[in-house]
Design a protein around this motif. Structure first.
Motif, PDB file in Angstrom:
ATOM      1  N   ALA A 104      -1.916   1.609  10.708  1.00 31.30           N
ATOM      2  CA  ALA A 104      -2.153   1.563   9.619  1.00 31.30           C
ATOM      3  C   ALA A 104      -2.940   2.259   8.644  1.00 31.30           C
ATOM      4  CB  ALA A 104      -2.073  -0.050   8.904  1.00 31.30           C
ATOM      5  N   SER A 105      -4.069   2.246   8.791  1.00 34.31           N
ATOM      6  CA  SER A 105      -4.626   2.712   8.053  1.00 34.31           C
ATOM      7  C   SER A 105      -4.712   4.223   8.269  1.00 34.31           C
ATOM      8  CB  SER A 105      -6.337   2.459   8.283  1.00 34.31           C
ATOM      9  OG  SER A 105      -7.342   3.691   7.493  1.00 34.31           O
ATOM     10  N   ALA A 153      -1.212   5.740   9.092  1.00 41.83           N
ATOM     11  CA  ALA A 153      -0.406   6.273   8.509  1.00 41.83           C
ATOM     12  C   ALA A 153      -0.757   6.481   7.013  1.00 41.83           C
ATOM     13  CB  ALA A 153       0.440   5.079   9.211  1.00 41.83           C
ATOM     14  N   GLY A 154      -1.681   5.923   6.729  1.00 45.73           N
ATOM     15  CA  GLY A 154      -2.011   5.569   5.453  1.00 45.73           C
ATOM     16  C   GLY A 154      -1.567   4.020   4.475  1.00 45.73           C
ATOM     17  N   LYS A 155      -1.018   3.281   5.149  1.00 51.91           N
ATOM     18  CA  LYS A 155      -0.954   2.091   4.893  1.00 51.91           C
ATOM     19  C   LYS A 155      -1.670   1.021   4.914  1.00 51.91           C
ATOM     20  CE  LYS A 155       3.382   4.111   4.779  1.00 51.91           C
ATOM     21  NZ  LYS A 155       4.180   4.292   3.335  1.00 51.91           N
ATOM     22  N   SER A 156      -2.880   1.753   4.954  1.00 47.27           N
ATOM     23  CA  SER A 156      -4.234   0.502   4.486  1.00 47.27           C
ATOM     24  C   SER A 156      -4.071  -0.775   3.546  1.00 47.27           C
ATOM     25  CB  SER A 156      -5.578   0.951   4.920  1.00 47.27           C
ATOM     26  OG  SER A 156      -6.423  -0.333   5.007  1.00 47.27           O
ATOM     27  N   ALA A 157      -4.053  -0.659   2.671  1.00 47.00           N
ATOM     28  CA  ALA A 157      -3.318  -1.595   1.711  1.00 47.00           C
ATOM     29  C   ALA A 157      -2.024  -2.109   1.824  1.00 47.00           C
ATOM     30  CB  ALA A 157      -2.884  -0.951  -0.085  1.00 47.00           C
ATOM     31  N   GLU A 158      -1.183  -1.479   2.251  1.00 47.57           N
ATOM     32  CA  GLU A 158      -0.223  -2.484   2.078  1.00 47.57           C
ATOM     33  C   GLU A 158      -0.356  -3.396   3.944  1.00 47.57           C
ATOM     34  OE1 GLU A 158       0.018   0.699   2.444  1.00 47.57           O
ATOM     35  OE2 GLU A 158       1.524   1.549   0.522  1.00 47.57           O
ATOM     36  N   PHE A 159      -0.906  -2.937   4.618  1.00 52.14           N
ATOM     37  CA  PHE A 159      -1.247  -4.123   5.746  1.00 52.14           C
ATOM     38  C   PHE A 159      -2.155  -5.309   5.389  1.00 52.14           C
ATOM     39  CE2 PHE A 159      -2.935  -4.814   9.110  1.00 52.14           C
ATOM     40  CZ  PHE A 159      -2.386  -4.970  10.835  1.00 52.14           C
ATOM     41  N   LYS A 160      -3.006  -4.472   4.127  1.00 51.39           N
ATOM     42  CA  LYS A 160      -3.881  -5.892   4.385  1.00 51.39           C
ATOM     43  C   LYS A 160      -2.778  -7.310   3.176  1.00 51.39           C
ATOM     44  CE  LYS A 160      -8.078  -2.742   4.683  1.00 51.39           C
ATOM     45  NZ  LYS A 160      -8.984  -2.817   3.814  1.00 51.39           N
ATOM     46  N   ALA A 161      -2.284  -6.429   2.858  1.00 51.13           N
ATOM     47  CA  ALA A 161      -1.447  -6.896   1.443  1.00 51.13           C
ATOM     48  C   ALA A 161      -0.735  -8.488   2.724  1.00 51.13           C
ATOM     49  CB  ALA A 161      -0.413  -6.621   0.976  1.00 51.13           C
ATOM     50  N   GLN A 162      -0.081  -8.094   3.824  1.00 50.85           N
ATOM     51  CA  GLN A 162       0.727  -8.139   4.442  1.00 50.85           C
ATOM     52  C   GLN A 162       0.084  -9.720   5.001  1.00 50.85           C
ATOM     53  OE1 GLN A 162       4.282  -7.867   4.925  1.00 50.85           O
ATOM     54  NE2 GLN A 162       4.127  -6.624   3.430  1.00 50.85           N
TER      55      GLN A 162
END
Length: 72
Positions: free
Chosen positions: A60-61, A63-72
């Protein structure tokens, strides 16, 4: 009669808890599904990356989606 009421109450509680658990399980996503939704990759692609040693968080990181992944 008193035992019947207790038995009925116990069954009712079990049914309510079971239904709640089933409803949650139907909507819960696996880490692979969450990562796939965020990154646009297939679950099969993610499984290959996991076998290569990457974590879902790392994927996820990247792909630039680290924050969104952590929010899940």
């Amino acid at each position: 009669m008193k035992g019947f009421k207790k038995w009925t109450a116990a069954l009712t509680v079990a049914a309510v808890l079971g239904a709640g658990g089933a409803a949650y399980a139907a909507t819960a996503l696996t880490p692979a599904e969450i990562t796939a939704n965020l990154t646009g990759k297939s679950v099969a692609e993610l499984q290959q990356q996991r076998q290569a040693g990457k974590t879902y968080g790392a994927i996820a990181s990247e792909a630039g989606k680290s924050a969104e992944f952590k929010a899940q």
